[in-house]
Scaffold this active site. Structure first.
Site, PDB file in Angstrom:
ATOM      1  CB  CYS A  35      -0.963  -0.007   1.181  1.00 17.51           C
ATOM      2  SG  CYS A  35      -1.789  -1.565   1.510  1.00 17.51           S
ATOM      3  CB  SER A  36       0.337   4.654   1.323  1.00 18.70           C
ATOM      4  OG  SER A  36      -0.695   5.020   0.441  1.00 18.70           O
ATOM      5  CB  THR A  37       4.204   1.125   3.693  1.00 16.55           C
ATOM      6  OG1 THR A  37       3.111   1.254   4.623  1.00 16.55           O
ATOM      7  CG2 THR A  37       5.487   1.079   4.499  1.00 16.55           C
ATOM      8  CB  SER A  38       4.798   1.390  -2.030  1.00 14.43           C
ATOM      9  OG  SER A  38       4.155   0.165  -1.849  1.00 14.43           O
ATOM     10  CE  LYS A  39       1.610   8.098  -1.355  1.00 14.71           C
ATOM     11  NZ  LYS A  39       0.657   6.990  -1.232  1.00 14.71           N
TER      12      LYS A  39
END
Length: 481
Positions: free
Chosen positions: A82-86
């Site tokens: 999810c947004s932890t990919s950023k």
């Protein structure tokens, strides 16, 4: 249980159990109790890694990665990040800067000439720190009658963003969390390097760190070894499978394991990426500043915050049934990673509860917690809302018709349904609006402000929807139909 209630329950459970567990076995037993409600053969769950001084001191899986085949979660299970990919997308940009292929102050139109020329340029730095003012692409697609289950190509998404005639605010004026910016960063990586974000990250980040079970999924047909499916609770009991055809990357898109994330985490103490050394890490931990000089907590895909008086680096994520969190306490060289495949698991709260168990003696007394969410004093209660207007059927009918938005390439059909104003948008479920003021209507998460001409005829309306502001719809006339 909602997220706030879940966090409260976790805090109570953790504090009540901190009659200090001294041995590793006692700590691990306390940690396992935090995940006990999901650690069952008929429930999805999570994977956990606890890292201290460069070593994973505890790791395990809870519940099932796949309920249909009875495959349990484990430390080598791959979860959607999810947004932890950023933080990985931002690291790719930092590496390209180090290589001299771009500058953070570059106007994004140098790489993305399709984007409009707004009154004030948007820079790469604005995208990284969520200060661009761009409209949120997930919301834009929702307003156009599509959702996260759809297959939306890079080209379609870039075209959607390029049609937006205005920004939510001038670049650098505000912070507003925004997935559009990180999607565009992925496109910039592709155009500045000549390689997709998937390939660039594999070569420049994952391979050097030995993250062999990590990849950007930019093609939904790719096979992901040991993938955890995502699940949401079903009304009446049990779980529903959360499936999607979504495969855009940059704002999200990574599949990884807690074991691989432990390798990534340790690189923040001894960097092996790019030229090596601490300069790159210092770069990606640099917080943003707004145009007025005010510092903000968001760095390069990471928050630099405070928890119980300690500096933390972290980022959470949420999509379908996946919930993720990487939480680091740099002063103690201690980190917690929680990856979950069930929407009821608050990964950020669970990670902090695990940290409470291991770092209880390091934390300041209760009440010393600071950070963006800390209270600054008692706030005045807002005034109660005025009574909404009551409209007759004839008055409501005035707002019906076909309305078109060039920015969304979408048509809304506003109709009278059971005495209310309802919007039909492509295949999306109808949305019912209630009047809240003069020529103003609302539905959950949406507000419409109608515009009139000098003769008081309806011309169209403007939509406000969370991180999307000012999208215009124009009423079709008989001549335009």
């Amino acid at each position: 249980m909602n997220t706030a209630a879940a966090l409260l329950a976790l805090t109570i459970l953790t504090i009540s159990s901190l009659a200090q567990a001294r041995s590793p076995h006692e700590r691990e037993a306390q940690v396992d109790r935090l995940f006990a409600q999901w650690n069952k053969p008929d429930s999805p769950g999570a994977a956990l890694a606890v890292i201290q001084d460069g070593a994973v001191i505890y790791k395990r899986g809870y519940g099932q990665a796949n309920l249909e085949f009875g495959i349990p979660n484990a430390p080598d299970t791959a979860f959607y990040l999810c947004s932890t990919s950023k933080q990985f997308t931002a690291m790719a940009i930092a590496l390209l800067e180090e290589q001299g292929r771009l500058r953070l102050e570059d106007d994004i139109r140098r790489y993305l000439p399709e984007m409009p020329q707004y009154p004030h340029p948007i820079t790469i730095r604005h995208l990284i720190h969520h200060t661009s003012g761009l409209r949120e692409y997930f919301t834009l697609w929702g307003l156009a009658g599509r959702n996260a289950a759809d297959s939306i190509s890079e080209e379609e998404n870039l075209l959607m963003l390029s049609r937006q005639k205005a920004l939510n605010f001038a670049p650098g004026e505000q912070y507003s969390y925004n997935n559009s910016g990180y999607f565009l960063l992925a496109m910039i990586v592709k155009r500045a390097s000549g390689r997709s974000l998937r390939d660039f990250a594999a070569e420049q980040i994952f391979k050097p760190l030995g993250m062999n079970n990590t990849q950007y999924q930019d093609d939904r047909t790719l096979l992901i070894p040991r993938r955890a499916d995502s699940y949401l609770p079903r009304a009446g009991g049990g779980f529903a499978l959360g499936k999607t055809n979504f495969d855009l990357v940059g704002s999200g898109g990574i599949y990884t394991t807690v074991e691989d994330l432990a390798r990534w985490d340790q690189n923040f103490y001894r960097n092996r990426l790019g030229r090596g050394g601490p300069a790159l890490i210092e770069r990606v931990l640099t917080k943003s500043r707004l145009n007025d000089g005010q510092a903000h907590f968001y760095a390069f895909g990471l928050g630099v915050n405070q928890y119980r008086g300690e500096t933390v680096h972290d980022h959470s994520g949420s999509f379908l049934g996946y919930r993720t969190e990487l939480l680091r306490f740099p002063a103690h060289r201690f980190s917690v990673i929680v990856l979950s495949n069930v929407s009821t698991a608050a990964a950020d709260g669970l990670a902090r509860a695990v940290a409470d168990i291991y770092l209880a003696e390091k934390f300041k007394p209760d009440g010393a917690t600071t950070g963006p969410g800390a209270a600054a004093g008692a706030a005045a209660l807002p005034a109660g809302p005025s009574a909404p207007p009551v409209l007759t059927a004839d008055q409501l009918r005035e707002f019906t018709g076909e309305f078109v938005s060039d920015e969304l390439d979408a048509v809304w059909s506003l109709r009278m349904e059971q005495g209310q104003l309802a919007a039909r948008i492509r295949r999306a479920q109808a949305r019912t609006f209630r009047p809240i003021g003069e020529d103003r209507f609302s539905a959950p998460g949406l507000t419409l402000q109608f515009r009139r001409d000098a003769q008081r005829r309806i011309l169209g309306f403007v939509v406000e929807a969370g991180r999307v502001k000012g999208v215009e719809f124009v009423k079709k006339t008989d001549a335009s139909r």
